[in-house]
Design a protein around this motif. Sequence first.
Motif, short mmCIF file in Angstrom:
data_model
loop_
_atom_site.label_atom_id
_atom_site.label_comp_id
_atom_site.label_asym_id
_atom_site.label_seq_id
_atom_site.Cartn_x
_atom_site.Cartn_y
_atom_site.Cartn_z
N ARG A 128 -96.36 48.77 63.80
CA ARG A 128 -95.07 48.07 63.81
C ARG A 128 -95.06 47.20 62.55
N PRO A 180 -95.89 38.78 69.84
CA PRO A 180 -96.52 38.60 71.16
C PRO A 180 -98.05 38.62 71.09
N TRP A 232 -90.46 39.16 65.05
CA TRP A 232 -90.62 40.18 66.11
C TRP A 232 -89.37 40.21 66.99
N ARG A 233 -88.99 41.38 67.42
CA ARG A 233 -87.95 41.49 68.47
C ARG A 233 -88.35 42.63 69.38
N ASP A 234 -87.96 42.52 70.65
CA ASP A 234 -88.36 43.55 71.63
C ASP A 234 -87.28 44.63 71.76
N VAL A 241 -99.55 47.81 68.24
CA VAL A 241 -99.38 47.67 69.69
C VAL A 241 -100.34 48.67 70.36
#
Lengths: 171, 171
Positions: free
Chosen positions: B46, B134, A169-171, B81
């Motif tokens: 995602r 997350p 995951w990356r934001d 998300v």
Amino acid sequence: MTVWEAIQKRFSVRQYQERPVESEKLDRVLEAARLAPSAGNRQEWRFVVVTDADMRSALVAAANGQRFVGEAAVVIAACAVGTDHVMPCGQLSYPIDVAIALEHIALQATEEGLGTCWIGAFNEDRVKELLSIPESVRVVELMTLGYPAISGGAKDRLQQQEIVMYEGWRD
Amino acid sequence: MTVWEAIQKRFSVRQYQERPVESEKLDRVLEAARLAPSAGNRQEWRFVVVTDADMRSALVAAANGQRFVGEAAVVIAACAVGTDHVMPCGQLSYPIDVAIALEHIALQATEEGLGTCWIGAFNEDRVKELLSIPESVRVVELMTLGYPAISGGAKDRLQQQEIVMYEGWRD
């Protein structure tokens, strides 16, 4: 039509011609759903296919007044039986399995020159009452099916780099 | 390949060649997902794309020991998300939307000569930890992607008359 072309071409059709859908086409579209994968091959999907004009009109009111629901030659109520199975990942099987089968319908319909629209804006109890669907069965989505009276435009979507991440995951 | 052919041909591939997936093919497969429809065009999907061999091996343990997860050249964690949106019909949007996009991947992969397998048997917390996903994000399904080392057989499915009803429910 290739899969790639069908995926580009499919759009949410909300205007339909009066022309009925040929039974061979309807059969192939339903066959596409039948062959879909499901969790543990449960195949919880059931499809109530409505072509009767009076019933389609009645469904308009149950679908928040969306008039195209009565205009499409066919309305499919995508249902699920045995709705309590949870996969080890924590997700209920049935919404996912029904969604897979219903998108097979949407893509096969595109190949047949037909249009579809996914409909989640409806009153489940009203739809169940109209179609005599038992209490234990869930109506997951409605889908209209028919010859489109409009063409699709460009798709409004996030860019690939906004939805795809590599290796973590990356934001 | 037509949509019809891809739907017939797709099967759950649990044996893969070591051969990597070309980046153009992976791109088209992900593009197929990007163009999928979603409730209100929310596009909650995602995709975390894993090609690293060590990470794929680590995912085997998180996926109930299913060894083919480590053998496929690519593992995709299909995430969502904004997971609280409920459609008027009473269904959560995100499992359905992610499922639609992921089946676009499966069918486009078939057209590219690749195989896939839907995986719901995994520990979501373990997968999230491994991929730094997350807490607020859900991992809905995993999907393997790669060159198949086996061919599919006949599909074991209910008959069409067992899953399709006309004009209303019947037992």
